[in-house]
Design a protein around this motif. Sequence first.
Motif, mmCIF file in Angstrom:
data_model
loop_
_atom_site.group_PDB
_atom_site.id
_atom_site.type_symbol
_atom_site.label_atom_id
_atom_site.label_comp_id
_atom_site.label_asym_id
_atom_site.label_seq_id
_atom_site.Cartn_x
_atom_site.Cartn_y
_atom_site.Cartn_z
ATOM 1 N N ASP A 89 -28.369 11.125 77.199
ATOM 2 C CA ASP A 89 -28.073 12.378 77.891
ATOM 3 C C ASP A 89 -28.008 12.201 79.401
ATOM 4 O O ASP A 89 -28.166 13.141 80.160
ATOM 5 C CB ASP A 89 -29.121 13.429 77.533
ATOM 6 N N GLY A 90 -27.819 10.968 79.833
ATOM 7 C CA GLY A 90 -27.783 10.680 81.264
ATOM 8 C C GLY A 90 -29.134 10.272 81.826
ATOM 9 O O GLY A 90 -29.231 9.898 82.987
ATOM 10 N N THR A 91 -30.196 10.364 81.010
ATOM 11 C CA THR A 91 -31.537 9.954 81.455
ATOM 12 C C THR A 91 -32.184 9.001 80.452
ATOM 13 O O THR A 91 -33.397 8.810 80.459
ATOM 14 C CB THR A 91 -32.455 11.179 81.665
ATOM 15 N N GLN A 92 -31.417 8.411 79.588
ATOM 16 C CA GLN A 92 -31.938 7.547 78.527
ATOM 17 C C GLN A 92 -32.798 6.415 79.078
ATOM 18 O O GLN A 92 -32.470 5.805 80.089
ATOM 19 C CB GLN A 92 -30.783 6.956 77.730
ATOM 20 N N GLY A 93 -33.914 6.151 78.386
ATOM 21 C CA GLY A 93 -34.749 4.998 78.692
ATOM 22 C C GLY A 93 -35.922 5.233 79.611
ATOM 23 O O GLY A 93 -36.791 4.373 79.718
ATOM 24 N N TYR A 94 -35.995 6.395 80.286
ATOM 25 C CA TYR A 94 -37.107 6.573 81.219
ATOM 26 C C TYR A 94 -38.434 6.727 80.476
ATOM 27 O O TYR A 94 -38.493 7.209 79.356
ATOM 28 C CB TYR A 94 -36.870 7.742 82.180
ATOM 29 N N MET A 95 -39.512 6.288 81.098
ATOM 30 C CA MET A 95 -40.855 6.325 80.522
ATOM 31 C C MET A 95 -41.418 7.733 80.600
ATOM 32 O O MET A 95 -41.429 8.347 81.667
ATOM 33 C CB MET A 95 -41.780 5.365 81.283
ATOM 34 N N TYR A 96 -41.897 8.238 79.466
ATOM 35 C CA TYR A 96 -42.517 9.561 79.443
ATOM 36 C C TYR A 96 -43.892 9.518 80.095
ATOM 37 O O TYR A 96 -44.634 8.543 79.937
ATOM 38 C CB TYR A 96 -42.698 10.045 78.010
ATOM 39 N N THR A 97 -44.238 10.590 80.792
ATOM 40 C CA THR A 97 -45.590 10.837 81.290
ATOM 41 C C THR A 97 -45.912 12.291 80.990
ATOM 42 O O THR A 97 -45.002 13.114 80.819
ATOM 43 C CB THR A 97 -45.722 10.559 82.803
ATOM 44 N N GLY A 98 -47.199 12.603 80.909
ATOM 45 C CA GLY A 98 -47.614 13.968 80.590
ATOM 46 C C GLY A 98 -47.441 14.254 79.108
ATOM 47 O O GLY A 98 -47.364 13.354 78.283
ATOM 48 N N TRP A 99 -47.385 15.548 78.774
ATOM 49 C CA TRP A 99 -47.266 15.986 77.380
ATOM 50 C C TRP A 99 -45.815 16.001 76.923
ATOM 51 O O TRP A 99 -44.943 16.476 77.640
ATOM 52 C CB TRP A 99 -47.833 17.393 77.225
ATOM 53 N N HIS A 100 -45.578 15.479 75.693
ATOM 54 C CA HIS A 100 -44.242 15.507 75.088
ATOM 55 C C HIS A 100 -44.370 15.694 73.588
ATOM 56 O O HIS A 100 -45.256 15.113 72.957
ATOM 57 C CB HIS A 100 -43.473 14.207 75.371
ATOM 58 N N GLU A 101 -43.465 16.481 73.030
ATOM 59 C CA GLU A 101 -43.409 16.659 71.579
ATOM 60 C C GLU A 101 -42.425 15.642 71.011
ATOM 61 O O GLU A 101 -41.267 15.582 71.440
ATOM 62 C CB GLU A 101 -42.962 18.075 71.218
#
Length: 111
Positions: free
Chosen positions: A60-72
Amino acid sequence: MKNDTGWWFRYNDGTWPASRWAELVWNGASSWYYFNADGYMETGWLNEGGHWYYLHPYSDGTQGYMYTGWHEIGGKWYFFNTVSGGPLGSMAAGTTTTDGYTVGADGAWIR
């Protein structure tokens, strides 16, 4: 850059990151990405250095970035360290998060 195998990044000097994290600026935002031994960007779940990470899997144009914080993810909520309590972006597991929620050994929030 993208080829038939996947996304990769080339520095100005012609080298590329391999088997390591790289902080890159994309569309004005600085994010962390992981590149495998062949230099290709990883997505989805990644176990690196004994810690679990989740790397944005969607093209979606941001593929691959490392998640931080809360994610479902897959219908469950996970907390990925923002700084304290473990390496940046590593999944909290079997503990209480910095904001007071309990997560199980699998990292999922216990309701």
